[in-house]
Structure formats: C-alpha cells, structure tokens
Write a protein that holds these residues in place. Structure first.
Motif, PDB file in Angstrom:
ATOM      1  N   TYR A  19     -25.394  -2.987  70.112  1.00 35.31           N
ATOM      2  CA  TYR A  19     -26.841  -2.831  70.235  1.00 35.31           C
ATOM      3  C   TYR A  19     -27.314  -3.971  71.111  1.00 35.31           C
ATOM      4  N   SER A  46     -21.799  -6.392  58.745  1.00 39.50           N
ATOM      5  CA  SER A  46     -20.468  -6.402  59.349  1.00 39.50           C
ATOM      6  C   SER A  46     -20.146  -5.106  60.092  1.00 39.50           C
ATOM      7  N   ARG A  53     -22.120   5.985  60.731  1.00 43.79           N
ATOM      8  CA  ARG A  53     -23.034   6.762  61.586  1.00 43.79           C
ATOM      9  C   ARG A  53     -22.324   7.287  62.830  1.00 43.79           C
TER      10      ARG A  53
HETATM   11  N1  LIG Z   1     -30.317   0.826  65.635  1.00 42.70           N
HETATM   12  C1  LIG Z   1     -30.016  -0.487  65.691  1.00 42.70           C
HETATM   13  N2  LIG Z   1     -30.540  -1.257  66.658  1.00 42.70           N
HETATM   14  C2  LIG Z   1     -30.240  -2.574  66.723  1.00 42.70           C
HETATM   15  N3  LIG Z   1     -29.435  -3.199  65.869  1.00 42.70           N
HETATM   16  C3  LIG Z   1     -28.884  -2.494  64.871  1.00 42.70           C
HETATM   17  C4  LIG Z   1     -29.158  -1.103  64.727  1.00 42.70           C
HETATM   18  N4  LIG Z   1     -28.479  -0.654  63.644  1.00 42.70           N
HETATM   19  C5  LIG Z   1     -27.825  -1.723  63.147  1.00 42.70           C
HETATM   20  N5  LIG Z   1     -28.061  -2.820  63.878  1.00 42.70           N
HETATM   21  C6  LIG Z   1     -27.490  -4.157  63.642  1.00 42.70           C
HETATM   22  O1  LIG Z   1     -26.103  -4.023  63.533  1.00 42.70           O
HETATM   23  C7  LIG Z   1     -25.596  -4.913  62.575  1.00 42.70           C
HETATM   24  C8  LIG Z   1     -24.669  -4.169  61.644  1.00 42.70           C
HETATM   25  O2  LIG Z   1     -25.411  -3.219  60.932  1.00 42.70           O
HETATM   26  P1  LIG Z   1     -24.784  -2.271  59.844  1.00 42.70           P
HETATM   27  O3  LIG Z   1     -25.916  -1.551  59.234  1.00 42.70           O
HETATM   28  O4  LIG Z   1     -23.698  -1.459  60.436  1.00 42.70           O
HETATM   29  O5  LIG Z   1     -24.155  -3.304  58.818  1.00 42.70           O
HETATM   30  P2  LIG Z   1     -23.598  -3.032  57.368  1.00 42.70           P
HETATM   31  O6  LIG Z   1     -22.232  -3.549  57.356  1.00 42.70           O
HETATM   32  O7  LIG Z   1     -23.799  -1.609  56.981  1.00 42.70           O
HETATM   33  O8  LIG Z   1     -24.514  -3.974  56.483  1.00 42.70           O
HETATM   34  P3  LIG Z   1     -25.219  -3.713  55.068  1.00 42.70           P
HETATM   35  O9  LIG Z   1     -24.237  -4.106  54.020  1.00 42.70           O
HETATM   36  O10 LIG Z   1     -26.384  -4.639  55.101  1.00 42.70           O
HETATM   37  O11 LIG Z   1     -25.611  -2.280  55.001  1.00 42.70           O
HETATM   38  C9  LIG Z   1     -26.770  -5.541  61.866  1.00 42.70           C
HETATM   39  O12 LIG Z   1     -26.890  -6.875  62.325  1.00 42.70           O
HETATM   40  C10 LIG Z   1     -27.949  -4.737  62.319  1.00 42.70           C
HETATM   41  O13 LIG Z   1     -29.058  -5.564  62.481  1.00 42.70           O
END
Ligand SMILES: Nc1ncnc2c1ncn2[C@@H]1O[C@H](COP(=O)(O)OP(=O)(O)OP(=O)(O)O)[C@@H](O)[C@H]1O
Ligand SMILES: [Mg+2]
Lengths: 258, 248
Positions: A19, A46, A53
């Motif tokens: 991103y 992470s 997704r």
């Molecule tokens: N659409 C987006 N635009 C910009 N940044 C994004 C977007 N989606 C996720 N991120 C960033 O990507 C990083 C990883 O996000 P992700 O949701 O995959 O983490 P996660 O491992 O599922 O964390 P959590 O345990 O909090 O759900 C985060 O720092 C988030 O801010």
C-alpha cells in the motif's frame, strides 16, 4: 470429492502486496491440501488480513500466484495467454472461496434466512424456493434453525457470526477463509462459533483461520503459520509450533497471547 | 377590514385551488423523481474516482446549488427560448419549463444526499457481497442501495417539502399553481389575508401528508422481525399472567 494426498488444493507463491510505499506482504508461500486446517498467528499489522483478502480476490496482488484446484485465480487465461481478470471474472472466481469476517458483515436489511440465500439466487441462479430451503437447512446446521426470521440486529454476535458462516458455506466453496472470526465477540460467545468451526473441520472442510485462539489452533489445526511483518517466519504442526517454537519472534508472540 | 371567513372558505373549496394544489404536487413529485434519477447518476460520477467525471459532476452540483432557483426558472422560461428556437413551440409550456428547472436544481441537491448516503454504508457490506461472488452491479443493487435508501430518506423528505414550496416560484412564469391562484384572487378583490390563508392551508396539508408518509416509510425500514418495536412477544409455551397490569 476425493481428498488428494499429493496435490495441494490451494497454493500461494511469492504473493506480495504494497500500500503506497509500505510492502505489507513480502512474497508469501504456502499451500494447503483438501481437508486441511491452517491456523495463522501474527501480530497486528503483520499482513494476515491482507493475505486473506488477496486469496478471496477482494484485492489484486502486486506479484505472485494463487492456484486453486489447478486453476490460477485472478487471471484470465481464456485466450491462451494470461491477463488480469476483469471485475466480472473475479466475481465468478470468488465463488470457490468463502470468507468469514471479524465484524460478521451480515446484511442488516435482510433476515438471517435471506442473508444466507442471497448469493444462491443472485450468483448461482438457484430458484428462490430451493435457495430458501437450502438456506434454512444451512442455518439448522449452525444451530440457528429457530432464528431464521430474525434480522442481524436481533441476534447476538455469536449468532451473527454463525449466520455469516452459513452464508459462506451454502455456496459450497472449496476453501473457507476466516479472519479473526471470534475477535469481535464477548468471551462467553466465542465457544459457540468455535464449536461450529470445529465441526466443519471434522467434516473435512478446507479452512484457513487467522485467529488468536491458541486453544483452537492446538485442537483443530493441522499446521500453524506465524506471520511477521509480511512474511511467514515459522510453519509447523501445532505440537512443534507451541511446544518448541524455533523462532525468537514466535516465542515472544506466544508469551504475549497466552 | 376584518378577516372574511366566507371569502376564505369559498377560496379554499374552489376548484381553482384544488387544481393549483394538484399542479404543485404533480410538479414537485415529478421534479423529485427525475431529480433522484439524475442525482443518482451525478452521485455515481462524483464517487467514480474518474477525474473528468468527478470534475464535471462537481461543477454541476456547484452551479445548480449556487444559482437562485428563481433565476433558473426565468432563464428556462424567458432566456432559453431566445437561444433555442425549438423551445418556442407551444409544447414548451410553463409547466415543462418549471419541471426542467426544478429537476435540474433537485438533481444537484439529491446528488449530494445520495453521494453521502452511499458513502456512509459500511465498507464491510460491499466487501462481504463481493466475497460471495456478487458482481459490482449486483452488490450495488442488492446490498449498498437498500442501505443507502434508509439513510437518504429523511433528507429526501426535506427536499420534497422544499420542492413543494419552490413550486410557488413558478408563479413568476405564470404557471397556475397554488400561489398564482391566490394572487389572481387577490388582484380582483384585494382580500390578501383570505386568499393567502387558503393557499397556506393547502401547503400545510400537503407538507403534513409528506411528513406522515415519510414517517411510515422510516418505520418500514427498521429491519426487525417485529412489525412494531414494542415489548417482546412471549415465547410459545410460556404463560404470562399479568393480573395487575403492571407490565402494560
Ligand atoms: N487498504 C489499505 N490501504 C492502506 N494500508 C492498508 C490497507 N489495508 C491494510 N493496510 C495496512 O497494512 C498493514 C497490514 O494490515 P492487515 O490488516 O493485513 O494486518 P493484520 O495482520 O490483519 O492485523 P490485525 O491483527 O490488526 O488484523 C497495516 O499496517 C494496515 O495499516
Ligand atoms: Mg486483520
């Protein structure tokens, strides 16, 4: 379906996503066989949700391949060469991958029955009556046969999540993705959702589960994956993973969630 | 000069006023209906992310919210036919000119209402719909729009009421709506109070009806399994005795 012991059902290779300047997924590889359950652990941010997704084709990967039952997802290979799939083709390919969200995301303007039946009628062109029957049966299966005419706002979080599972399941996907399915639930409601997921696993459903429920991962997962800053740093059967984690960051993570 | 109730009553019950009211309602409802369709397209353009569509739709909204509606009516009725010969025909009646004007204005207001309604639907909703395999159009029609409608109903009700009031402006282009009817009564008798009061009664009656219909629509969209949100019905098989009426 005959579960193959050799060929993976789903394999992901060198999957990457950024991103802006942030590389969230840095080339992830793993595969899952039919009937297997993978649990994914990892700190917030992470990249766990991002990977789900991508597999669910809700976002396009920057790089890498997702292959489901021998077919590459997210690409259009009908003309002999591979080009990026159109939105319509992505919608079609998504039929094979089910997704359950942390926030349930039930449609608030439909009762439980119609939440489950919607995609049957709209996506699979099943006739209305048959779709409603199939939906009712699926709600029975998740223990909500008597709640089918309730609207989401009239259901508890645990019930909503079970409806969401039924909604994904009714389309008969080959793999079901769960993104922290119990994280938004009050503690006393976590059990009923995990129970449904365990029975699905027992019935041979192929599942990838992002979760913080260590107990569930131990009992149900065939393999546990540790995510750290966009990479899989450890991957092992539950006994090894929890008993003698190899990676320092895994140990530190486990000491925090336990 | 006292308020003469018989003049007021005669005006109130005259066919001219009924016709004027019908015309005002017809004009307002048509302008709103067309304005919603046009406004929806403009709203889609505004959230499309395509640069030229965003610019074009933003300019439209800016222009038609910025100009006084009275000026737009005068432009449509007096100026447009001078520039466009086709509009000099008899088919281009005051009603048509007023309908076009009010539609163009309402489209701008409705575009803003619809845009914010679409944007305020939780992002998890289209995400879940897409995950189920719905196409973008199916997602819009089956999941996003039904939820946006519920959000848009209260401001749309206000806009309908505004439009009904705006129809009175069409008196300047001699459309025989309610206010024109009142004016022509006044011009021969100089009984301002009686004729204006009769018009006021009609406006209030129309607006009351709109408000009631809106409230009913909102009740329909509560999204619960019960018809009326009241005390929960007892589960079948349980007997509740309420001899003292304490639960009433
Ligand atoms: N659409 C987006 N635009 C910009 N940044 C994004 C977007 N989606 C996720 N991120 C960033 O990507 C990083 C990883 O996000 P992700 O949701 O995959 O983490 P996660 O491992 O599922 O964390 P959590 O345990 O909090 O759900 C985060 O720092 C988030 O801010
Ligand atoms: Mg996440």
């Amino acid at each position: 379906m005959i579960p193959s012991t050799i060929e993976p059902l789903l394999s992901v290779s060198d999957l990457a996503k950024s991103y802006g300047a942030n590389e969230i997924l840095k080339g992830v590889n793993f595969s899952i066989k039919a009937g297997e359950v993978k649990a994914i652990l990892g700190a917030s941010g992470s990249g766990k949700s991002t990977m789900l997704r991508l597999i669910a084709l809700l976002e396009r990967a920057d790089r890498g391949e997702i292959v489901l039952a021998g077919r590459r997802l997210g690409v259009d290979d009908r003309r002999g060469k591979e080009t990026a799939a159109s939105e319509r083709q992505l919608a079609y390919q998504r039929r094979d991958v089910g997704m359950v969200f942390q926030q349930f995301n039930l449609f608030p303007h439909m009762d439980a029955l119609h939440n489950v039946a919607l995609a049957l009628t709209v996506v699979q062109n099943v006739r209305r009556r048959e779709a409603l029957e199939a939906a009712a049966e699926m709600l029975n299966r998740v223990g909500l046969g008597n709640r089918s005419h309730k609207y989401p706002r009239e259901l508890s979080g645990g019930q909503q999540q079970r409806v969401a599972i039924a909604r994904a399941l009714v389309l008969n996907p080959s793999v079901l993705l769960f993104d922290e399915p119990t994280s938004a639930l009050d503690v006393e409601l976590v059990g009923e959702v995990l129970k449904v997921m365990e029975s699905l696993a027992a019935e041979g459903m192929t599942m990838i589960v992002v979760t913080h429920e260590i107990g569930f991962a131990k009992r149900v997962a065939d393999e546990v994956l540790m995510f750290d800053r966009g990479s899989i740093i450890e991957q092992a059967d539950p006994e090894t993973f929890f008993g003698s984690p190899a990676h320092e960051r895994t140990r530190s993570f486990l000491s925090h969630v336990r | 000069m006292n308020f003469d109730f018989s003049i007021f009553w005669n005006a109130l019950t005259s066919l001219n006023y009924v016709n004027g009211a019908v015309l005002a309602i017809l004009l307002a409802v048509l302008a709103m209906a067309l304005g919603i369709v046009l406004g929806f397209l403009i709203a889609l353009a505004r959230i499309s992310g395509k640069r030229w569509l965003v610019t074009l739709s933003s300019v439209y909204v800016g222009v038609f919210r910025g100009l006084p509606t009275l000026l737009i009516l005068l432009l449509a009725w007096n100026a447009a036919p001078q520039l466009i010969p086709a509009l000099r025909s008899d088919a281009y009646s005051p009603f048509v000119a007023a309908l076009i004007s009010l539609t163009l204005v309402q489209a701008a207001y409705m575009a803003e209402i619809i845009r914010s309604a679409l944007l305020s639907v939780d992002a998890g909703q289209p995400l879940a719909a897409r995950a189920l395999g719905l196409t973008p159009v199916q997602t819009m029609i089956r999941v996003v729009i039904p939820q946006a409608i519920r959000i848009a109903i209260p401001p749309t009700g206000s806009e309908l009421i505004n439009t009904i009031k705006y129809t009175s402006l069409a008196s300047v282009i001699s459309l025989r709506e309610l206010l024109t009817t009142a004016q022509s009564g006044v011009s021969t008798t100089f009984r301002y109070a009686e004729f204006y009061a009769a018009a006021a009664i009609y406006y209030l009656a129309i607006v009351t009806i709109v408000t009631v219909v809106q409230a009913q629509l909102e009740r329909k969209l509560l999204w619960t399994s019960k018809d009326v949100p009241s005390a929960p019905r007892p589960e079948p098989g349980t007997v509740t005795l309420d001899l003292k009426g304490t639960k009433a």
